[in-house]
Design an enzyme around this catalytic site. Structure first.
Site, short mmCIF file in Angstrom:
data_model
loop_
_atom_site.label_atom_id
_atom_site.label_comp_id
_atom_site.label_asym_id
_atom_site.label_seq_id
_atom_site.Cartn_x
_atom_site.Cartn_y
_atom_site.Cartn_z
N ASP A 95 -15.03 -3.57 -1.70
CA ASP A 95 -14.58 -3.34 -0.23
C ASP A 95 -15.94 -3.00 0.60
OD1 ASP A 95 -11.98 -3.29 -1.36
OD2 ASP A 95 -12.08 -1.16 -1.83
N ASP A 112 0.83 -1.13 0.00
CA ASP A 112 0.00 -0.06 -0.01
C ASP A 112 0.89 1.39 0.15
OD1 ASP A 112 -2.15 -1.74 0.31
OD2 ASP A 112 -2.79 -1.28 2.14
#
Length: 238
Positions: A126, A8
Site C-alpha cells: 500500500d 472492508d
C-alpha cells in the site's frame, strides 16, 4: 482479468473508506449479506480487509469472517492485522485461502518469505506517492514501493496486491503505471487496487499483460458496475 469483489470490515460491518481515513468510513450494511450477494453473482473470490485489525495490529473481526466462511463457498483472501505465524495458521485452519501480509512484510521481509514457504501468502503493498505505508496506512515509510516489491522476486509468494492510497475509495481510476511497476519489479501475479471507477476500466486493465487481477469495492457498492455481467467468464472457466 480476475475480479476480486471487496468487503472492508469495521466493527463487523461492510464499509468503505476514502483514501484510507477511518473517520471517513461509510457503512453499507451486514458483511455476510454482501458476501452472499457477491457469491450469487458468480464470484469465485472475495477480498476482505479487517480494518480494525489493521490499526490494532491483530485480528479483530474474526467472528464475521467465520460466518462468511461458513455460509458461502467463496475463496477468501484476507488481510488486516495478521502479523504472526499463529494468526496465519488460525485463519488458514478456518479455511481462508490466501493470507495478506502488509506491515509485517515490510518490517520483516524474511518472515514473510518464510511464511510463503508453508502458507498461501500475498504481500500487500500500500503506497502513498510511491512510498509504502503501514499500520493501517497511518504511517508512511521511507521505502519505495517498487523496490520493496523486487524483494519478493523469485519467491514462493502467491500474489502481490498493490494499492494507491490516494485513489482508494475515490472512484478516480486504478493507477495503472504504479501497478505495472510493482508487477514488473516482482515478477509475481499482481492484483490492482485503489480507485476502480467503472466497467470501462476493465478493458484497460485486461489489455495490460502485467496486471492479473483487480479489486472492486466502492464501484460495486455505489452501483457503478454490474458485477454479475463480468463474472460470467469466471463461471465458464470454473
Amino acid at each position: 482479468m480476475d475480479i476480486y469483489p471487496a468487503i472492508d470490515l469495521k466493527d463487523g460491518k461492510a464499509v468503505r473508506l476514502y483514501k484510507g481515513d477511518m473517520q471517513s468510513a461509510k457503512v453499507y450494511g451486514e458483511a455476510l449479506g454482501f458476501a452472499q450477494e457477491i457469491e450469487a453473482m458468480g464470484a469465485q473470490w472475495l477480498h476482505i480487509v479487517d480494518l480494525n485489525g489493521a490499526f490494532a495490529g491483530e485480528p479483530r473481526n474474526k467472528e464475521v469472517i467465520k460466518q462468511i466462511l461458513s455460509h458461502t463457498s467463496l475463496k477468501i483472501e484476507l488481510g488486516g492485522g495478521i502479523r504472526t505465524q499463529e494468526h496465519i495458521a488460525q485463519y488458514q485452519d478456518l479455511g481462508v485461502e490466501r493470507i495478506i501480509l502488509g506491515s509485517v512484510a515490510l518490517q520483516d521481509p524474511e518472515f514473510a518469505l518464510k511464511m510463503a514457504e508453508s502458507y498461501t501468502i500475498a504481500i500487500g503493498i500500500d503506497a502513498r506517492d510511491g512510498k509504502v505505508a503501514t499500520q493501517g496506512w497511518a504511517k508512511e515509510e521511507n521505502v519505495e514501493a517498487s523496490a520493496f516489491a523486487a524483494r519478493f522476486k523469485g519467491s514462493k509468494v502467491d500474489a502481490i496486491i498493490c494499492t494507491d492510497i490516494n485513489r482508494d475509495g475515490a472512484l478516480s481510476g486504478i493507477n495503472v503505471a504504479f501497478t505495472q511497476s510493482i508487477a514488473q519489479a516482482s515478477g509475481i501475479y499482481t492484483i490492482a487496487s485503489g480507485g476502480f471507477a467503472d466497467a470501462r476500466e476493465l478493458e484497460t486493465l485486461s489489455a495490460n499483460p502485467h496486471i492479473s487481477g483487480v479489486i472492486i469495492g466502492k464501484a460495486f457498492y455505489e452501483h457503478r458496475i454490474d458485477l454479475q455481467k463480468y463474472m460470467k467468464p469466471q463461471n465458464e472457466l470454473a
